[in-house]
Design an enzyme around this catalytic site. Structure first.
Site, PDB file in Angstrom:
ATOM      1  CG  PHE A  10       8.303 -31.654  -4.888  1.00  0.00           C
ATOM      2  CD1 PHE A  10       9.048 -32.007  -3.765  1.00  0.00           C
ATOM      3  CD2 PHE A  10       8.397 -30.362  -5.369  1.00  0.00           C
ATOM      4  CE1 PHE A  10       9.866 -31.070  -3.130  1.00  0.00           C
ATOM      5  CE2 PHE A  10       9.211 -29.428  -4.757  1.00  0.00           C
ATOM      6  CZ  PHE A  10       9.944 -29.775  -3.635  1.00  0.00           C
ATOM      7  CB  ILE A  58      -8.810 -33.728  -9.986  1.00  0.00           C
ATOM      8  CG1 ILE A  58      -7.982 -33.146 -11.145  1.00  0.00           C
ATOM      9  CG2 ILE A  58      -7.966 -33.924  -8.745  1.00  0.00           C
ATOM     10  CD1 ILE A  58      -7.466 -31.746 -10.900  1.00  0.00           C
ATOM     11  CB  THR A 132       2.848 -21.500 -10.146  1.00  0.00           C
ATOM     12  OG1 THR A 132       4.144 -21.022 -10.498  1.00  0.00           O
ATOM     13  CG2 THR A 132       1.961 -21.370 -11.382  1.00  0.00           C
ATOM     14  CG  ASP A 133       6.472 -17.609  -8.943  1.00  0.00           C
ATOM     15  OD1 ASP A 133       6.385 -18.620  -9.666  1.00  0.00           O
ATOM     16  OD2 ASP A 133       7.557 -17.234  -8.452  1.00  0.00           O
ATOM     17  CE1 TYR A 158       2.368 -25.487 -13.966  1.00  0.00           C
ATOM     18  CE2 TYR A 158       4.174 -23.904 -14.026  1.00  0.00           C
ATOM     19  CZ  TYR A 158       3.260 -24.653 -13.313  1.00  0.00           C
ATOM     20  OH  TYR A 158       3.210 -24.548 -11.946  1.00  0.00           O
ATOM     21  CE  LYS A 162      -1.395 -24.404 -10.941  1.00  0.00           C
ATOM     22  NZ  LYS A 162      -2.139 -25.390 -10.096  1.00  0.00           N
ATOM     23  CG  ASN A 188       7.559 -25.209  -3.433  1.00  0.00           C
ATOM     24  OD1 ASN A 188       6.939 -25.791  -2.562  1.00  0.00           O
ATOM     25  ND2 ASN A 188       7.236 -23.986  -3.804  1.00  0.00           N
TER      26      ASN A 188
END
Length: 357
Positions: A10, A58, A132-133, A158, A162, A188
């Site tokens: 996205f 990756i 991410t916040d 999650y 991160k 987002n």
């Protein structure tokens, strides 16, 4: 050339599209095309020699080393990540492997590439890590918004994965000197958003006459950032950010989830009324809240504005209207991403409405 990882997802796809719309600098796009990675997001670039797509992970260090040696990018922008809280609750292993181990393997490949450069190339090179916040945890109703100096207090598999990847990026800068930048963004929304997340799910379910699932009381508050504003912030940080620094990216749009639902319903009432003339809000269904659901996130993006002059171009009202219109204008894209696996996931996640809410 720049290397973009996760560039068929996205945010990554929006970034690639915007980059090539504004620059002739080529993009090497590495994406493993998991369920949320979709080459249809990039269909408009077919035949464009500036876009080089490679399907890969990756976490495959040998592949990344080979691509770096072959294409010699001047920067890496890392979007590649598993990013859905609910999926991380049901299956955390993938998040640990992809977000932590994958980031480690990518960092090591990039470090070896960077260390072998001559001095001018080394000085110009950048590794930008998109985060991410949610790594900051949850806020109370009256708490000040997250700044870059907030403690890292993740509350889901999650966000923990991160946060770990953010720590690795920081450590590779302080230990090895790798020229890194990190951005931590709020929620987002916008075109090409996979319809498991709140806003696209609301649009798709509304049009299909399905329930609009709302967790708990729907009063969880998030800051909402139009994806193209996020892309412009990343370009600005890549261009002028201070090495080793973190920049919060937010839209200055704190909204309760239930308010988002009502806004989307009202826009659809206007733009695509139901055949029976009834309002879409009649489809709202309350479901059991998810475990460890953070109550509020809010981003203080003043550092990015103060140091680099960035501010979002869209208000929530302008951005959400553009988003709803995009989904109405692109029914084929929506139909194609709704695979069997996607339908099974939505059924599993939202099967049982909670009582008394």
């Amino acid at each position: 050339m720049i290397l973009v990882t996760g560039g068929a997802g996205f945010i990554g796809a929006n970034f690639v599209l915007d980059w090539l719309a504004q620059s002739d600098e080529s993009v090497l796009n590495l994406d493993k095309l998991s369920y949320a990675g979709n080459l249809e997001n990039l269909a408009s670039l077919e035949g464009d020699a500036r876009h080089v797509f490679v399907r890969g992970d990756i976490g495959d260090r040998a592949l990344v080393i080979q691509l770096l040696a072959q294409h010699r990018p001047r920067a890496v922008v890392n979007f590649a990540a598993e990013s859905h809280v609910d999926r991380s609750i049901h299956g955390p292993g993938e998040f640990i492997h992809n977000n932590i181990v994958g980031t480690f393997e990518l960092l090591e490949a990039v470090r070896l590439y960077w260390q072998a450069m001559d001095a001018p190339e080394k000085e110009a090179f950048r590794f930008l890590h998109v985060s991410t916040d949610e790594v900051y945890g949850s806020l109370g109703k009256d708490d000040p918004a997250f700044t870059e100096t907030n403690h890292i207090e993740p509350n889901s598999p999650y966000s923990a994965s991160k946060a770990a990847s953010d720590h690795l990026v920081r450590a590779w800068h302080h230990t090895y000197g790798l020229p890194v930048l990190t951005t931590n963004c709020s929620n987002n929304y916008g075109p090409y958003h996979f319809p498991e997340k709140l806003i696209p799910l609301l649009i798709v379910n509304s049009l299909a006459g399905k329930p609009l699932p709302v967790y708990g009381d729907g009063q969880q508050i998030r800051d909402w950032l139009y994806v193209k504003d996020h892309c412009s912030a990343i370009r600005r940080v890549l261009e002028a950010g201070r090495l080793g620094e973190t920049y919060n990216v937010g839209g200055w749009n704190e909204k309760a989830n239930l308010d988002i639902v009502h806004t989307v319903c009202a826009l659809l009432d206007e733009l695509r009324p139901r055949a029976d003339g009834k309002p879409y809000k009649e489809q709202i269904t309350y479901v059991t809240d998810r475990p460890g659901h953070d109550r509020r996130y809010a981003i203080d993006a003043r550092k990015l504005e103060r140091e680099l002059g960035w501010k979002p171009a869209e208000t929530f009202d302008t951005g959400i209207r553009k988003t709803v219109q995009w989904y109405l204008d692109n029914p084929d894209w929506v139909a194609h991403v709704q695979s069997g696996a996607y339908r099974e996931w939505v059924q599993k996640q939202y099967a049982s409405p909670s009582s008394g809410q």
